[in-house]
Each structure stands twice: as structure tokens, then as C-alpha cells.
Design a protein around this motif. Structure first.
Motif, PDB file in Angstrom:
ATOM      1  N   MET A 221       0.853  -1.164   0.000  1.00  0.00           N
ATOM      2  CA  MET A 221       0.000   0.000   0.000  1.00  0.00           C
ATOM      3  C   MET A 221       0.903   1.232   0.000  1.00  0.00           C
ATOM      4  N   ALA A 222       0.953   1.910  -1.136  1.00  0.00           N
ATOM      5  CA  ALA A 222       1.766   3.111  -1.241  1.00  0.00           C
ATOM      6  C   ALA A 222       0.894   4.316  -0.938  1.00  0.00           C
ATOM      7  N   GLY A 223       1.468   5.254  -0.284  1.00  0.00           N
ATOM      8  CA  GLY A 223       0.708   6.454   0.036  1.00  0.00           C
ATOM      9  C   GLY A 223       1.405   7.249   1.100  1.00  0.00           C
ATOM     10  N   ARG A 224       0.796   8.312   1.502  1.00  0.00           N
ATOM     11  CA  ARG A 224       1.348   9.178   2.529  1.00  0.00           C
ATOM     12  C   ARG A 224       0.913   8.674   3.890  1.00  0.00           C
ATOM     13  N   PRO A 225       1.834   8.575   4.844  1.00  0.00           N
ATOM     14  CA  PRO A 225       1.452   8.115   6.186  1.00  0.00           C
ATOM     15  C   PRO A 225       0.487   9.093   6.859  1.00  0.00           C
ATOM     16  N   LEU A 226      -0.392   8.541   7.675  1.00  0.00           N
ATOM     17  CA  LEU A 226      -1.353   9.337   8.422  1.00  0.00           C
ATOM     18  C   LEU A 226      -1.393   8.782   9.834  1.00  0.00           C
ATOM     19  N   THR A 227      -1.250   9.646  10.803  1.00  0.00           N
ATOM     20  CA  THR A 227      -1.292   9.228  12.198  1.00  0.00           C
ATOM     21  C   THR A 227      -2.573   9.745  12.833  1.00  0.00           C
ATOM     22  N   ILE A 228      -3.314   8.852  13.501  1.00  0.00           N
ATOM     23  CA  ILE A 228      -4.509   9.273  14.224  1.00  0.00           C
ATOM     24  C   ILE A 228      -4.408   8.747  15.649  1.00  0.00           C
ATOM     25  N   GLU A 229      -5.022   9.463  16.564  1.00  0.00           N
ATOM     26  CA  GLU A 229      -5.052   9.029  17.957  1.00  0.00           C
ATOM     27  C   GLU A 229      -6.473   8.594  18.286  1.00  0.00           C
ATOM     28  N   LEU A 230      -6.610   7.399  18.855  1.00  0.00           N
ATOM     29  CA  LEU A 230      -7.916   6.865  19.225  1.00  0.00           C
ATOM     30  C   LEU A 230      -7.961   6.653  20.729  1.00  0.00           C
TER      31      LEU A 230
ATOM     32  N   THR B 214     -12.298   2.887  21.593  1.00  0.00           N
ATOM     33  CA  THR B 214     -12.414   2.878  20.136  1.00  0.00           C
ATOM     34  C   THR B 214     -11.329   2.004  19.526  1.00  0.00           C
ATOM     35  N   LEU B 215     -10.115   2.111  20.042  1.00  0.00           N
ATOM     36  CA  LEU B 215      -9.019   1.281  19.541  1.00  0.00           C
ATOM     37  C   LEU B 215      -9.309  -0.200  19.764  1.00  0.00           C
ATOM     38  N   ALA B 216      -9.849  -0.543  20.917  1.00  0.00           N
ATOM     39  CA  ALA B 216     -10.173  -1.944  21.207  1.00  0.00           C
ATOM     40  C   ALA B 216     -11.234  -2.454  20.239  1.00  0.00           C
ATOM     41  N   ARG B 217     -12.267  -1.634  19.950  1.00  0.00           N
ATOM     42  CA  ARG B 217     -13.306  -2.044  19.010  1.00  0.00           C
ATOM     43  C   ARG B 217     -12.738  -2.201  17.605  1.00  0.00           C
TER      44      ARG B 217
END
Length: 97
Positions: free
Chosen positions: A1-10, A14-17
Motif C-alpha cells: 500500500m503506497a501512500g502518505r502516512p497518516l497518524t490518528i489518535e484513538l 475505540t481502539l479496542a473495538r
């Protein structure tokens, strides 16, 4: 998967789900998120523009209640739901006065 990295905080729930859903789908969390985003962005008619008189909706509470129902099968009686709606409507109208 090529693309620009994206960082999100959960938040932890929400992360567990998200991790549970990705595992159930047999995908990595990253691949699962990419699929969800691609599906959401390619679904015409699902998220049409919001009417000018209508603000954006916060579905957080509704989604939490739906997840609770999916997990437990316990629902809210219609009379209680309508009472909650009526109370919220009255409160909103009172704020406008």
C-alpha cells in the motif's frame, strides 16, 4: 500500500473495538481502516451535503448505544426512548427562548 502516512489518535475503547473488528475480518488494523475509509468515500448518497439549516450530527452516543445493543441484545423500551427525546426537545426549545 503506497501512500502518505497518516497518524490518528484513538481513545482506548475505540481502539479496542477497531482491533476486534479487524481481527474478525482477518485483516491488520491498518488494512481494515483503509478498507473502511475507501468504502465510506465511495458510497454515493450515504453522506450527501448537510442542509444549510441543519448542523452536523454527532453520532457518538447513538453508535455507543447500538454497540451496547449488539453486544447485549438489551434494548430501551420505546416509551423510555420517546421520553428521552421529548425531554431533549423541550430542553432545546427552552434554550432558544
Amino acid at each position: 500500500m503506497a501512500g502518505r502516512p497518516l497518524t490518528i489518535e484513538l481513545d482506548p475503547p475505540t481502539l479496542a473495538r477497531l482491533e476486534a473488528a479487524a481481527t474478525a475480518a482477518g485483516l491488520s488494523v491498518e488494512h481494515y481502516v483503509v478498507e473502511i475509509i475507501a468504502a465510506a468515500l465511495s458510497s454515493p448518497g450515504v453522506a450527501e451535503g448537510v442542509a444549510m439549516f441543519e448542523g452536523p450530527h454527532d453520532w457518538t452516543e447513538a453508535n455507543c448505544r447500538l454497540e451496547e445493543y449488539d453486544r447485549t441484545g438489551v434494548s430501551i423500551p420505546l416509551e423510555d426512548a420517546l421520553k428521552t427525546f421529548d425531554d431533549a426537545l423541550e430542553a432545546a426549545l427552552a434554550r432558544k427562548r
